[in-house]
Design an enzyme around this catalytic site. Structure first.
Site, PDB file in Angstrom:
ATOM      1  N   CYS B 251       0.787  -1.058   0.051  1.00 25.33           N
ATOM      2  CA  CYS B 251       0.007  -0.134   0.087  1.00 25.33           C
ATOM      3  C   CYS B 251       0.876   1.456  -0.060  1.00 25.33           C
ATOM      4  O   CYS B 251       1.944   1.321   0.871  1.00 25.33           O
ATOM      5  CB  CYS B 251      -0.796   0.030   1.192  1.00 25.33           C
ATOM      6  SG  CYS B 251      -1.680   1.635   1.383  1.00 25.33           S
ATOM      7  N   CYS B 254       0.335   3.208   3.642  1.00 30.38           N
ATOM      8  CA  CYS B 254       0.724   2.409   5.041  1.00 30.38           C
ATOM      9  C   CYS B 254       1.734   1.325   4.872  1.00 30.38           C
ATOM     10  O   CYS B 254       2.197   0.773   5.779  1.00 30.38           O
ATOM     11  CB  CYS B 254      -0.461   1.769   5.723  1.00 30.38           C
ATOM     12  SG  CYS B 254      -1.369   0.403   5.106  1.00 30.38           S
ATOM     13  N   CYS B 276      -4.423   0.490   0.209  1.00 31.49           N
ATOM     14  CA  CYS B 276      -5.499  -0.332   0.796  1.00 31.49           C
ATOM     15  C   CYS B 276      -6.951   0.243   0.558  1.00 31.49           C
ATOM     16  O   CYS B 276      -7.510   1.343   0.692  1.00 31.49           O
ATOM     17  CB  CYS B 276      -5.389  -0.031   2.351  1.00 31.49           C
ATOM     18  SG  CYS B 276      -4.029  -0.950   3.085  1.00 31.49           S
TER      19      CYS B 276
END
Lengths: 239, 305, 256
Positions: B251, B254, B276
């Site tokens: 992602c 993150c 995500c």
């Protein structure tokens, strides 16, 4: 010679045949009455008489194509006797596999199947193995002078004589005890008629019982062991 | 799930609507369908779906199931494509806040009831939680067999060869099973079920899940269920086994790996990134990362990995 | 030999009209029976009754199962009956869109029965499908095309492959060649003839075309207004018809 000493393979016993023509007000057309006749192994009985006398009808009854109005048609199938007049369809189909061969006047062509395959298939139906059927089909077609270039083609486009030779090969390839022939030489030239005469002689020598119609006087003389005039089978009481 | 007593009249304060919009009789009818669905895992139970104050396709089936199971103490999370902040998710959350006065959350771990349109949250679900799916077309055999009488018979007799015909077609056409969502599953060794438009990435999460999974189709008037800890198997071929999508990058926000990513287009020049699809999961991870960084900056020893 | 299929007193009434009136016959393994008659004679209803697609008002159909047991089909459970229909029986329909899945590829159409009996190996299913397509003379590069892109003759050949893939012992055929061009018909008939002989299939073929009956069948059943008018050896019935109606039927055909 003890030709007649053995039991007959095919017996007509007081056979009658008539056609009821429902489309013509139910009129009844009598064809044959009181036909009694026996064919023994090694015999070639030729049916004689004017056309329309019922020769073809007798052959067709012997093959189960026509029903029998009265009497019995007894066929010896190995160690038992079957009456075609009363036999069930499946029994007749069984006899055609094991006992009865029929050479018709015309070849009923099957689309897309080659001449050789038609003959081979008849051989396999008659109990030959695939290899034996292939070899015998080739032998017969060669003896009947069908040009080899035609073997792989479907007979639909063949001439009448060529089709008839395929038909003869098809009828003769299997070894069955009874052979029925309906004018097999009608559209053949002299050379091929002679071949057919030879083939019939070989079948007789092998003990086949033959019942046939041969219009050509030479062929008839050459193959017949006996000529039976169908005119006699009009029935004493027939109107 | 804290159902009200069967005879209590529960008018939500201030709105004039009955608690969670539906009348108690309707809720009882839906609960009966839900109980039957739980008793026969994967089996589509018909129910008398009501008109809801939203169009079909916006989750009328899921909303009715949620309305029937909500209690005053429940905490509701609603996601659409994994996100809590899309129009559909926000509307449904507001709907229940207004009609039931219940608490809502975006945090998976805090929710007792989660209504979803596609995704199953990345965070593992726990016992006591209920996942409610909004289902557009509940019948997995529909596209190959249009006759309802015939599909019912196929289910009744467990004749599911046809389902494999669909997968066969996929492989024949694409060289692999190209169905990426609504990927058929066999539930508890018996019924074949369509897991709504859920991506097949989430299919393994349905298997042996501690939470109760309920499926509601409003237009088609069907409810079905996967009870907790039920075997859910994705259909496949021996030589083409079931596989989930894998993403070749983490992602962009993150750094999570092994999660379902959405493609986000950044500009007209073709700039894009993958992030995500589960916004709560992504945010939680980013908060944790920031906290770790802050701790490290403050001189604490970072024990979190 | 014990028959494969025995039909007794099969009767179906639609309102006041008798579609089938006490039809009975038996069929041996490998035997081809043609049911001939004009449209409305009840021949297609007879086929539907035998296949259990239409419930009979009276009569029974019994079948010798693969385990050798002869069972009354009415006494079979729905599960067993459906399993029988998609393994040991085939049904080739006049309208290919009724007998095929038009949105599914040729390979999928042939493979469906295999998947229906639990085959779960894609490669094997596809190889079998390709083999069967070759046997019905459909080129391997058409395996992924749906039947919507096939000609009428190809569709019928695909139907045949789809039905024969589980090696059934009995195949019902409802006018499989009607509506096709003459040359296409000939090719299809010849293919059916070859497969029937090669595989030893028992066949009940419903046709209004006496030439089809003659080419394919051993026995024939002539139907009119729900009744059997005449039955027997195919060439006997066609060459020496006894019943007035059969004589009319035979004489109405142009000789080829």
């Amino acid at each position: 010679m003890t030709l007649h000493a053995t039991m007959p393979l095919l017996v007509f016993d007081n056979v009658a045949k008539s056609f009821t023509l429902h489309l013509r007000g139910g009129s009844v057309l009598p064809v044959i009455a009181d036909a009694t006749l026996a064919v023994h192994p090694g015999e070639c009985v030729v049916l004689g008489g004017a056309s329309g006398a019922g020769k073809s009808s007798l052959l067709k009854m012997a093959y189960g194509n026509y029903r029998c109005a009265a009497g019995a048609i007894r066929v010896r199938d190995r160690d038992r006797i079957v009456d075609l007049a009363t036999a069930a369809p499946r029994e007749i189909l069984g006899l055609r596999r094991t006992t009865l061969s029929y050479v018709s006047q015309f070849l009923r062509v099957i689309p897309r199947v080659s001449a050789r395959a038609v003959v081979e298939a008849a051989g396999r139906e008659g109990g030959l193995g695939p290899e034996a059927a292939r070899i015998r089909a080739g032998d017969l077609l060669a003896r009947l002078n069908l040009p080899e270039r035609l073997w792989a083609l479907p007979p639909a486009t063949f001439s009448g004589g060529e089709q008839q030779r395929v038909n003869i090969a098809r009828g003769l390839i299997a070894e069955r005890p009874i052979l029925l022939m309906d004018e097999p030489t009608a559209s053949l030239d002299a050379q091929n008629r002679a071949v057919v005469v030879d083939l019939i002689a070989e079948k007789r020598a092998a003990g086949t019982a033959i019942l046939g119609i041969f219009h050509d006087a030479d062929v008839r003389e050459a193959v017949a062991t006996r000529i039976v005039d169908v005119a006699a089978f009009r029935g004493a009481t027939a109107a | 799930m804290n159902p009200q007593g069967p005879l209590s009249v529960t008018v939500s304060a201030g709105t004039g609507y009955n608690f969670a919009y539906l009348d108690e009789g309707t809720k009882r009818m839906i609960r009966r369908a839900i109980l039957k669905a739980i008793a026969i895992p994967g089996y589509q139970v018909p129910f008398a779906a009501r008109e809801m104050p939203m169009p079909y396709g916006w989750g009328t089936g899921g909303v009715q199931v949620t309305a029937a199971i909500l209690g005053a103490a429940d905490v509701l999370k609603v996601i659409d494509q994994g996100a809590d902040d899309t129009t559909n998710a926000v509307s449904i959350r507001r709907f229940f806040t207004a009609t039931a006065g219940i608490a809502t959350t975006t945090r998976t771990a805090d929710a007792t009831v989660i209504q979803t349109r596609h995704r199953i949250p990345e965070a593992p679900l726990a016992e006591g939680q209920v996942l409610v799916y909004q289902v557009p077309i509940p019948e997995p055999l529909r596209f190959l067999e249009p006759r309802e009488t015939e599909t019912r018979q196929l289910h009744a007799l467990a004749e599911y060869g046809l389902m494999h015909v669909k997968l066969y077609e996929d492989i024949a056409r694409h060289g692999h099973i190209a169905t990426t969502y609504a990927y058929p599953v066999e539930v508890a060794g018996r019924y074949v079920m369509d897991p709504s438009p859920t991506p097949k990435f989430d299919n393994p999460k349905m298997d042996d899940c501690p939470a109760l999974q309920l499926f509601g189709a409003g237009r088609e008037k069907r409810i079905y269920a996967i009870p907790p800890y039920t075997r859910v198997r994705s259909l496949d071929f021996e030589d083409h086994p079931f596989r989930v999508q894998s993403f070749d990058r983490p992602c962009a926000l993150c750094g999570a790996e092994g999660v379902y990513l959405d493609e986000v287009v950044l500009d007209d020049a073709g700039g894009r990134m993958f992030v995500c699809s589960d916004t709560d999961h992504c945010e939680t991870r980013r908060v944790e990362t920031r906290r770790d960084e802050t701790r490290r900056a403050d001189g604490h020893t970072g024990e979190a990995a | 030999m014990e028959p494969l299929l025995t039909v007794e007193g099969l009767t179906k009434r639609y309102g006041r009209r008798l579609a089938c009136d006490g039809i009975g016959f038996s069929l041996d393994p490998g035997e081809v029976l043609a049911v001939v008659g004009e449209s409305g004679s009840g021949k297609s209803t007879l086929l539907s009754l035998i296949a259990g697609e239409v419930a009979a008002d009276a009569g029974s159909v019994s079948y010798r199962m693969r385990d050798g047991e002869t069972r009354d089909l009415d006494a079979l459970s729905v599960v067993d009956r459906r399993a029988l229909m998609r393994t040991d029986w085939g049904f080739v329909r006049q309208d290919a869109t009724q007998g095929l899945r038009m949105a599914v590829s040729a390979g999928g159409n042939v493979g469906e029965r295999l998947m229906g009996v639990g085959d779960r190996h894609y490669g094997r299913i596809r190889a079998t499908a390709l083999d069967w397509l070759a046997r019905v003379e459909i080129a391997p590069d058409r395996v992924d095309d749906p039947p919507t892109r096939f000609s009428g003759g190809m569709r019928q050949r695909l139907q045949i492959a789809r039905n024969l893939v589980t090696a059934p012992r009995l195949v019902l055929m409802d006018e499989p060649t009607s509506g096709l061009d003459v040359s296409v018909q000939a090719r299809l008939l010849d293919m059916i003839r070859g497969l029937v002989a090669e595989l030893g299939l028992a066949v009940i073929i419903v046709t209004h075309d006496l030439a089809v009956a003659r080419l394919l069948s051993h026995r024939v059943l002539v139907m009119r207004a729900g009744r059997v008018i005449e039955t027997g050896l195919t060439d006997q019935v066609l060459d020496d018809p006894q019943a007035a109606y059969t004589q009319l039927l035979v004489s109405s055909v142009l000789a080829a």
